[in-house]
Write a protein that holds these residues in place. Sequence first.
Motif, PDB file in Angstrom:
ATOM      1  N   TYR A  33       0.832  -1.201   0.000  1.00  0.00           N
ATOM      2  CA  TYR A  33       0.000   0.000   0.000  1.00  0.00           C
ATOM      3  C   TYR A  33       0.870   1.257   0.000  1.00  0.00           C
ATOM      4  N   TYR A  35       0.126   5.305   1.249  1.00  0.00           N
ATOM      5  CA  TYR A  35      -0.718   6.331   1.844  1.00  0.00           C
ATOM      6  C   TYR A  35       0.093   7.625   1.847  1.00  0.00           C
ATOM      7  N   GLN A  37       0.207  11.795   3.740  1.00  0.00           N
ATOM      8  CA  GLN A  37      -0.343  12.762   4.680  1.00  0.00           C
ATOM      9  C   GLN A  37       0.216  14.139   4.333  1.00  0.00           C
ATOM     10  N   LYS A  42      -5.415  14.693   7.038  1.00  0.00           N
ATOM     11  CA  LYS A  42      -5.516  13.288   7.416  1.00  0.00           C
ATOM     12  C   LYS A  42      -4.549  12.437   6.603  1.00  0.00           C
ATOM     13  N   VAL A  43      -4.252  11.262   7.122  1.00  0.00           N
ATOM     14  CA  VAL A  43      -3.568  10.241   6.339  1.00  0.00           C
ATOM     15  C   VAL A  43      -4.564   9.708   5.309  1.00  0.00           C
ATOM     16  N   PHE A  45      -5.463   7.229   1.878  1.00  0.00           N
ATOM     17  CA  PHE A  45      -5.153   6.050   1.077  1.00  0.00           C
ATOM     18  C   PHE A  45      -4.891   6.456  -0.371  1.00  0.00           C
ATOM     19  N   SER A  48      -3.603   0.185  -3.333  1.00  0.00           N
ATOM     20  CA  SER A  48      -3.194  -1.126  -2.811  1.00  0.00           C
ATOM     21  C   SER A  48      -2.804  -1.997  -3.997  1.00  0.00           C
ATOM     22  N   SER A  55      -5.069  -3.427  -6.792  1.00  0.00           N
ATOM     23  CA  SER A  55      -6.337  -4.011  -6.379  1.00  0.00           C
ATOM     24  C   SER A  55      -7.355  -2.937  -6.012  1.00  0.00           C
ATOM     25  N   GLU A  56      -6.889  -1.792  -5.584  1.00  0.00           N
ATOM     26  CA  GLU A  56      -7.792  -0.697  -5.271  1.00  0.00           C
ATOM     27  C   GLU A  56      -7.002   0.620  -5.347  1.00  0.00           C
ATOM     28  N   LYS A  57      -7.632   1.684  -5.788  1.00  0.00           N
ATOM     29  CA  LYS A  57      -6.981   2.988  -5.794  1.00  0.00           C
ATOM     30  C   LYS A  57      -7.998   4.064  -5.448  1.00  0.00           C
ATOM     31  N   SER A  58      -7.474   5.164  -4.920  1.00  0.00           N
ATOM     32  CA  SER A  58      -8.360   6.267  -4.550  1.00  0.00           C
ATOM     33  C   SER A  58      -8.429   7.282  -5.691  1.00  0.00           C
ATOM     34  N   GLU A  59      -9.274   8.284  -5.477  1.00  0.00           N
ATOM     35  CA  GLU A  59      -9.451   9.341  -6.466  1.00  0.00           C
ATOM     36  C   GLU A  59      -8.167  10.160  -6.642  1.00  0.00           C
ATOM     37  N   PHE A  91       3.694   7.300   2.976  1.00  0.00           N
ATOM     38  CA  PHE A  91       3.921   6.084   3.768  1.00  0.00           C
ATOM     39  C   PHE A  91       3.650   4.848   2.917  1.00  0.00           C
TER      40      PHE A  91
END
Lengths: 116, 112
Positions: A33, A35, A37, A42-43, A45, A48, A55-59, A91
């Motif tokens: 992963y 991440y 900050q 906030k920290v 995501f 992944s 397998s997964e991603k954020s905007e 991170f």
Amino acid sequence: EPEVTQTPSHQVTQMGQEVILRCVPISNHLYFYWYRQILGQKVEFLVSFYNNEISEKSEIFDDQFSVERPDGSNFTLKIRSTKLEDSAMYFCASSNAGESTNEKLFFGSGTQLSVL
Amino acid sequence: DQQVKQNSPSLSVQEGRISILNCDYTNSMFDYFLWYKKYPAEGPTFLISISSIKDKNEDGRFTVFLNKSAKHLSLHIVPSQPGDSAVYFCAPKETSGSRLTFGEGTQLTVNP
């Protein structure tokens, strides 16, 4: 105790330059992963990665970002053309199991990226 | 993103007393809740977790309570020690995904 290692601890780059952040996850972990900050926030995501694919991603994780596991030990995050707003602590984390499990994540100490 | 809220940016307690850190969430799909602590210049370190099928989990000096109906959880540290001084993050996840959603964090200071 095994740990996640990140290099460098600090990275300074010029806006528009490419940057690669490096991570060595815990050796028997399979899920990886990133991440970040931003100072005072906030920290968040980013992405992944399992079995050599995302397998997964954020905007946040747009076309400027990519991840790679070039060999059996390293996991990298590349930012193609850095922007001022990419300045953050990044991170890396790894775990023994991923989706649909409750396995905890182990985090590295982070790379502080400063885009000037 | 207000899915996870830690309303107290800071908390100061005396050594030996109880520390109570709170976390509220809005996403009803969260079913596993982790607490991480973070020291300066280090990454987050896992502390304790709780599944949504439980309302309490205890590990030594650390206990996490979950109130699903109120979408609220709390971390109790007793007795608090100066080495507990750190930022504490609530970070729940959904079963179907792999991402943790972090709260803003609470800076705990334990005074000798």
